[in-house]
Design an enzyme around this catalytic site. Structure first.
Site, PDB file in Angstrom:
ATOM      1  N   LYS A  62       0.841  -1.207   0.000  1.00 57.55           N
ATOM      2  CA  LYS A  62       0.000   0.000   0.000  1.00 57.55           C
ATOM      3  C   LYS A  62       0.876   1.257   0.000  1.00 57.55           C
ATOM      4  CE  LYS A  62      -3.802  -2.126   2.492  1.00 57.55           C
ATOM      5  NZ  LYS A  62      -4.608  -2.033   3.719  1.00 57.55           N
ATOM      6  N   HIS A 104       0.144  -6.524  18.085  1.00 58.83           N
ATOM      7  CA  HIS A 104      -0.876  -7.598  18.083  1.00 58.83           C
ATOM      8  C   HIS A 104      -1.808  -7.481  19.277  1.00 58.83           C
ATOM      9  CE1 HIS A 104       3.186  -9.486  17.450  1.00 58.83           C
ATOM     10  NE2 HIS A 104       2.662  -9.766  16.279  1.00 58.83           N
TER      11      HIS A 104
HETATM   12  C1  LIG Z   1      -4.244  -3.416  -1.845  1.00 59.22           C
HETATM   13  C2  LIG Z   1      -4.430  -4.627  -0.973  1.00 59.22           C
HETATM   14  C3  LIG Z   1      -3.122  -4.831  -0.200  1.00 59.22           C
HETATM   15  C4  LIG Z   1      -5.601  -4.352  -0.043  1.00 59.22           C
HETATM   16  O1  LIG Z   1      -5.713  -5.303   0.941  1.00 59.22           O
HETATM   17  P1  LIG Z   1      -7.105  -5.936   1.456  1.00 59.22           P
HETATM   18  O2  LIG Z   1      -6.725  -6.885   2.530  1.00 59.22           O
HETATM   19  O3  LIG Z   1      -7.871  -6.406   0.292  1.00 59.22           O
HETATM   20  O4  LIG Z   1      -7.944  -4.755   2.071  1.00 59.22           O
HETATM   21  P2  LIG Z   1      -7.676  -3.740   3.284  1.00 59.22           P
HETATM   22  O5  LIG Z   1      -8.938  -3.561   4.003  1.00 59.22           O
HETATM   23  O6  LIG Z   1      -6.447  -4.101   4.068  1.00 59.22           O
HETATM   24  O7  LIG Z   1      -7.326  -2.396   2.503  1.00 59.22           O
HETATM   25  C5  LIG Z   1      -8.259  -1.788   1.676  1.00 59.22           C
HETATM   26  C6  LIG Z   1      -7.755  -0.394   1.347  1.00 59.22           C
HETATM   27  O8  LIG Z   1      -6.508  -0.485   0.677  1.00 59.22           O
HETATM   28  C7  LIG Z   1      -6.347   0.723  -0.040  1.00 59.22           C
HETATM   29  N1  LIG Z   1      -5.789   0.419  -1.351  1.00 59.22           N
HETATM   30  C8  LIG Z   1      -6.356  -0.266  -2.380  1.00 59.22           C
HETATM   31  N2  LIG Z   1      -5.510  -0.308  -3.428  1.00 59.22           N
HETATM   32  C9  LIG Z   1      -4.397   0.339  -3.045  1.00 59.22           C
HETATM   33  C10 LIG Z   1      -3.179   0.663  -3.701  1.00 59.22           C
HETATM   34  N3  LIG Z   1      -2.912   0.278  -4.942  1.00 59.22           N
HETATM   35  N4  LIG Z   1      -2.243   1.374  -3.022  1.00 59.22           N
HETATM   36  C11 LIG Z   1      -2.475   1.777  -1.774  1.00 59.22           C
HETATM   37  N5  LIG Z   1      -3.615   1.522  -1.106  1.00 59.22           N
HETATM   38  C12 LIG Z   1      -4.553   0.814  -1.729  1.00 59.22           C
HETATM   39  C13 LIG Z   1      -7.683   1.393  -0.167  1.00 59.22           C
HETATM   40  O9  LIG Z   1      -7.667   2.530   0.657  1.00 59.22           O
HETATM   41  C14 LIG Z   1      -8.626   0.343   0.388  1.00 59.22           C
HETATM   42  O10 LIG Z   1      -9.714   0.896   1.080  1.00 59.22           O
HETATM   43  P3  LIG Z   1     -11.105   1.157   0.280  1.00 59.22           P
HETATM   44  O11 LIG Z   1     -11.452  -0.172  -0.320  1.00 59.22           O
HETATM   45  O12 LIG Z   1     -12.047   1.595   1.331  1.00 59.22           O
HETATM   46  O13 LIG Z   1     -10.785   2.169  -0.746  1.00 59.22           O
HETATM   47  C15 LIG Z   1      -4.820  -5.882  -1.783  1.00 59.22           C
HETATM   48  O14 LIG Z   1      -5.410  -5.538  -2.971  1.00 59.22           O
HETATM   49  C16 LIG Z   1      -3.765  -6.886  -2.074  1.00 59.22           C
HETATM   50  O15 LIG Z   1      -2.885  -6.715  -2.891  1.00 59.22           O
HETATM   51  N6  LIG Z   1      -3.910  -8.001  -1.362  1.00 59.22           N
HETATM   52  C17 LIG Z   1      -3.087  -9.165  -1.529  1.00 59.22           C
HETATM   53  C18 LIG Z   1      -4.052 -10.259  -1.663  1.00 59.22           C
HETATM   54  C19 LIG Z   1      -3.467 -11.595  -1.908  1.00 59.22           C
HETATM   55  O16 LIG Z   1      -2.378 -11.809  -2.432  1.00 59.22           O
HETATM   56  N7  LIG Z   1      -4.239 -12.572  -1.514  1.00 59.22           N
HETATM   57  C20 LIG Z   1      -3.904 -13.939  -1.637  1.00 59.22           C
HETATM   58  C21 LIG Z   1      -4.625 -14.727  -0.603  1.00 59.22           C
HETATM   59  S1  LIG Z   1      -3.892 -16.283  -0.386  1.00 59.22           S
END
Ligand SMILES: CC(C)(COP(=O)(O)OP(=O)(O)OC[C@H]1O[C@@H](n2cnc3c(N)ncnc32)[C@H](O)[C@@H]1OP(=O)(O)O)[C@@H](O)C(=O)NCCC(=O)NCCS
Length: 117
Positions: A62, A104
């Protein structure tokens, strides 16, 4: 100058369940050096460590502005605890200082990353 800020909250039990069901998940998330630290822990401490690394890498992605995906993956970022227990970012695509912090409760881990240049 601050170049990026990222925070994340992760449920420890969710990560624990995933690691139990899919052991390959650990190889996907942790670098070999992180796995060595992880193997020194057991039970709740091991789960906290794994969930903490997962969360730190999400926070990094992020701060970097991309999310985890093609541009930056879990193996591109490494965070090793120093001798005092502080998390130190030892590998990342950012060419500057990376500050990391973790906290944590029994259920949740919260992390923050600041990119500075
Ligand atoms: C961006 C990412 C890190 C968000 O994580 P998430 O756990 O889905 O969601 P969170 O609640 O922690 O964070 C959401 C917020 O991230 C922020 N966000 C989204 N894309 C972003 C980006 N490119 N850069 C910075 N912040 C970002 C937004 O503010 C979002 O809030 P909103 O939806 O209210 O706008 C996610 O898209 C990602 O890459 N996750 C990895 C997932 C993965 O590999 N999963 C495999 C499972 S085995």
């Amino acid at each position: 100058m601050i170049r990026g800020l990222g925070i994340d909250l992760t449920e420890i039990d969710r990560v624990k369940r995933l690691a139990k069901r899919h052991p390959q998940y650990i190889d996907r998330i942790l670098t070999p050096r992180e796995q060595k630290q992880y193997e020194q822990y057991s039970n709740q401490r091991a789960a906290e460590y794994l969930a903490g690394r997962w969360s730190l890498k999400e926070s990094f992605s992020k701060a970097w502005g991309t999310g985890i995906g093609k541009q930056v993956g879990f193996q591109d970022i490494e965070i090793i605890d120093n001798e005092l227990g502080a998390p130190i970012v030892t590998k990342s695509p950012f060419n500057g200082r990376v500050h990391a912090s973790v906290s944590h409760t029994g259920q949740l881990v919260m992390t923050e990353i600041i990119l500075e240049r």
